[in-house]
Design an enzyme around this catalytic site. Structure first.
Site, PDB file in Angstrom:
ATOM      1  CE1 TYR A 116     -23.519 -26.388 -20.632  1.00  0.00           C
ATOM      2  CE2 TYR A 116     -23.741 -28.604 -21.825  1.00  0.00           C
ATOM      3  CZ  TYR A 116     -24.304 -27.120 -21.803  1.00  0.00           C
ATOM      4  OH  TYR A 116     -25.045 -26.438 -22.618  1.00  0.00           O
TER       5      TYR A 116
ATOM      6  N   GLY B  55     -37.363 -24.040 -21.437  1.00  0.00           N
ATOM      7  CA  GLY B  55     -38.734 -25.327 -20.709  1.00  0.00           C
ATOM      8  C   GLY B  55     -40.091 -23.960 -20.645  1.00  0.00           C
TER       9      GLY B  55
ATOM     10  CG  LEU C 163     -39.047 -26.481 -25.750  1.00  0.00           C
ATOM     11  CD1 LEU C 163     -39.315 -28.262 -25.311  1.00  0.00           C
ATOM     12  CD2 LEU C 163     -40.587 -26.434 -26.575  1.00  0.00           C
TER      13      LEU C 163
END
Length: 346
Positions: A53, A240, A237
């Site tokens: 990351y 998103g 999700l």
């Protein structure tokens, strides 16, 4: 905030885990610290990151996420750090991530190098949960549903990998281990080798799970429930998508526009299913975000749900959604949509 044991370990974690893959690219260090402060204020004690990351990384920003978390951990002090569970991951082989380190494998040198760098970046003495971000072998993941042939180039080295982790645990560098983006074969092989040779046992599996991708329920759910391996559900999700913000097109400022490689969430069936889920949520006086996160949270094989946000407002909305409990009637309607459009974003 609710808490649960992390599998068979002594660690007690919040059922919400703060995902951090935007720190250091989409979010500045100041914004990262603000999110961490707010998450802890709301009772979250579980933080997940990775050596690769931030997402959309390159050689220039590689490691920023861990470093931003590290500067925050240094700021809050060792006594507060001891109340937290910090998880990170080692990247597996991938042709597109050659800037991380060479070679990208799970050899003794690679694992030791990755652990030492993560410890340095995070400014901690021990990693609570150390995960293999994805397997060394080629398999079905990241948008690929099935597997028609096996990776004959992969040498089964799971015993060797567990032996390396055993040494690191005895040295105090890591406490527990987990897998990520794995399938039933991989989980069982790790469990078999640990039991056979009295080596560290995987405590967790970090895999995608959402209204748009329920493939974990096929095979892995039974394995993990019977063997007490906790699911850390990521992308609840759908990158998103299940916030509903893409139903009217993709704003250039949205994450999906920034990272077009995640096309599995924008396919025709994924969009269609999202519309149906959105309609169902609205019919029950819910937002699609509330329904999507509550659905994942209510699954008994989920140990913790990993949520991420690029703003404090998004983070607040996501955390608040875990207060929602879906009725049996809503769950039944969700299953009807799943039957009509099963797993459109694997």
């Amino acid at each position: 905030m609710n808490y649960t044991n992390l599998s068979t370990t002594e660690l007690k974690v919040s059922t919400i885990c703060l995902g951090t893959m935007t720190f250091g690219n989409q979010n500045t260090e100041h914004e990262a610290h603000a999110q961490l402060d707010y998450a802890i204020e709301r009772g979250i004690n579980f933080i997940d990151t990775a050596e690769m990351y931030p997402i959309g990384g390159n050689a220039q920003i590689l490691g920023n996420t861990e470093r931003h978390i590290g500067s925050w951990l240094h700021k809050i002090g060792s006594s507060e750090r001891e109340k937290l569970v910090v998880a990170t991951k080692i990247a597996g082989p991938n042709r597109g991530l050659d800037y991380i380190r060479q070679p990208l494998d799970f050899s003794k040198k690679s694992i030791h190098d990755a652990v030492e760098l993560s410890l340095k970046n995070l400014q901690i003495d021990s990693i609570d949960l150390y995960q293999m971000h994805w397997p060394e072998r080629v398999m079905n993941m990241f948008g690929q549903r099935g597997l028609t042939k096996i990776d004959t180039n992969w040498k089964d080295n799971i015993f060797e990998v567990l032996t390396i982790f055993d040494e690191l645990i005895k040295d105090g560098k890591i406490k527990h281990i987990g897998v990520s983006n794995e399938n039933p074969f991989g989980v069982m092989r790790f469990l078999m080798e640990s039991e056979k040779h009295n080596l560290p046992r995987i405590a967790t599996i970090q895999n995608p799970y959402s209204l748009l991708n329920r493939l974990f329920e096929v095979g892995l759910s039974e394995v993990c429930m019977r063997e007490n391996v906790g699911l850390l559900a990521y992308s609840p999700l759908g990158f998103g998508t299940l916030s509903g913000k893409y139903l009217h097109g993709i704003n250039p400022e949205y994450r999906m526009a920034m990272f077009p490689q995640f096309t599995r969430y924008t396919g025709e069936n994924a969009v269609k299913a999202t519309r149906w889920y959105n309609d169902l949520a609205e019919a029950n006086n819910l937002t699609i975000t509330q329904m999507a996160l509550a659905f994942v949270n209510q699954q008994n094989f989920v140990t913790s749900t990993i949520i991420g946000a690029t703003s404090l407002e998004q983070l607040k909305v996501n955390i608040d959604a875990f207060e929602v409990v879906l009725s049996p009637e809503v769950l039944a309607e969700i299953n009807k949509i799943q039957e009509l459009i099963p797993n459109p974003a694997p």
